[in-house]
Scaffold this motif. Structure first.
Motif, PDB file in Angstrom:
ATOM      1  N   ALA A 132      -2.915  -5.413  32.647  1.00  0.00           N
ATOM      2  CA  ALA A 132      -3.376  -6.792  32.282  1.00  0.00           C
ATOM      3  C   ALA A 132      -5.219  -6.912  32.586  1.00  0.00           C
ATOM      4  CB  ALA A 132      -2.860  -7.733  33.526  1.00  0.00           C
ATOM      5  N   THR A 133      -5.461  -7.605  31.566  1.00  0.00           N
ATOM      6  CA  THR A 133      -7.034  -7.939  31.602  1.00  0.00           C
ATOM      7  C   THR A 133      -7.232  -8.768  32.754  1.00  0.00           C
ATOM      8  OG1 THR A 133      -6.976  -7.764  29.074  1.00  0.00           O
ATOM      9  CG2 THR A 133      -9.097  -8.407  30.143  1.00  0.00           C
ATOM     10  N   ALA A 134      -8.143  -8.346  33.661  1.00  0.00           N
ATOM     11  CA  ALA A 134      -8.552  -9.153  34.688  1.00  0.00           C
ATOM     12  C   ALA A 134      -9.949  -9.951  34.297  1.00  0.00           C
ATOM     13  CB  ALA A 134      -9.050  -8.416  36.001  1.00  0.00           C
ATOM     14  N   THR A 135     -10.953  -9.114  33.955  1.00  0.00           N
ATOM     15  CA  THR A 135     -12.065  -9.727  33.169  1.00  0.00           C
ATOM     16  C   THR A 135     -12.776  -9.036  32.156  1.00  0.00           C
ATOM     17  OG1 THR A 135     -13.753  -8.454  34.736  1.00  0.00           O
ATOM     18  CG2 THR A 135     -12.879 -10.376  35.621  1.00  0.00           C
ATOM     19  N   MET A 136     -13.346  -9.673  31.125  1.00  0.00           N
ATOM     20  CA  MET A 136     -14.069  -9.077  30.130  1.00  0.00           C
ATOM     21  C   MET A 136     -15.197  -9.849  29.725  1.00  0.00           C
ATOM     22  SD  MET A 136     -12.605  -7.773  26.262  1.00  0.00           S
ATOM     23  CE  MET A 136     -12.615  -9.585  25.581  1.00  0.00           C
ATOM     24  N   THR A 137     -16.302  -8.941  29.649  1.00  0.00           N
ATOM     25  CA  THR A 137     -17.608  -9.551  29.177  1.00  0.00           C
ATOM     26  C   THR A 137     -17.974  -8.831  28.080  1.00  0.00           C
ATOM     27  OG1 THR A 137     -18.455  -9.716  31.598  1.00  0.00           O
ATOM     28  CG2 THR A 137     -19.981  -9.624  29.847  1.00  0.00           C
TER      29      THR A 137
END
Length: 193
Positions: A132-137
């Motif tokens: 699962a994606t937790a953070t993406m910048t």
């Protein structure tokens, strides 16, 4: 996603590789690389009920959307990569995904970067449940003019416990970068017996 042999690739990818949008010199160079490991064929024969990622594999597909894409792994040359391979998508985009006439919506770049980064994180430790994606910048460097063909790449930069950090970029055939991303993915917990 099971990797297939070069013979299976030639049979299964022949139609997609022959897509007229991939008949560009730079696409041919990318696809001819001897180090490519072909992933399963995307979209062809899929139905919305049988696809785990229906947004990418079904909803966005069409003559004015994602017209064709190829998924593969190849040797990674990024200095911060902790893996010998990077995930790649070669994607043909129509003008139906524009945010402004002739320019792809920025959200499409985010979707593509998230999708390929998830593939890269999954290969850190393949489990039945995708990470699962937790953070993406996302850093947008320049607009993606449509219609076009782009190369989307992702590679792992750190892996600790259930956390996988991934970098990704969208570029053209000359290496001109449209957008970059750095993401943290969380792997699924191992099943307890």
């Amino acid at each position: 996603m099971a990797l297939v042999s070069r013979l299976q690739m030639q049979a299964g990818y022949h139609t997609l590789m022959a897509h007229p949008d991939f008949d560009l010199p730079w696409c041919k160079r990318v696809l001819a690389h001897p180090g490519i490991l072909w992933s399963r064929k995307s979209h062809e024969g899929a139905s919305p009920e049988r696809v785990s990622n229906s947004l990418f594999e079904w909803t966005l597909y069409g003559e004015k959307g994602i017209r064709a894409h190829l998924a593969f792994r190849r040797p990674c040359k990024e200095p911060d990569s902790i893996n010998a391979l990077e995930e790649c998508f070669l994607v043909s985009i129509g003008d139906g995904l524009d945010g402004m006439t002739g320019r792809a919506h920025g959200g499409l770049s985010s979707v593509l970067l998230d999708h390929i980064s998830g593939h890269s994180a999954h290969y850190a430790d393949p489990r039945p449940v995708s990470p699962a994606t937790a953070t993406m910048t996302v850093d947008y460097k320049r607009p993606v003019n449509t219609p076009c063909v782009i190369l989307v790449r992702a590679w792992q930069v750190s892996y600790s416990g259930r956390k996988v950090w991934v970098k990704a970029c969208i570029e053209n055939g000359d290496g001109l970068v449209y957008a970059t991303a750095k993401s943290l993915f969380i792997l699924a917990r191992s099943e307890r017996l």
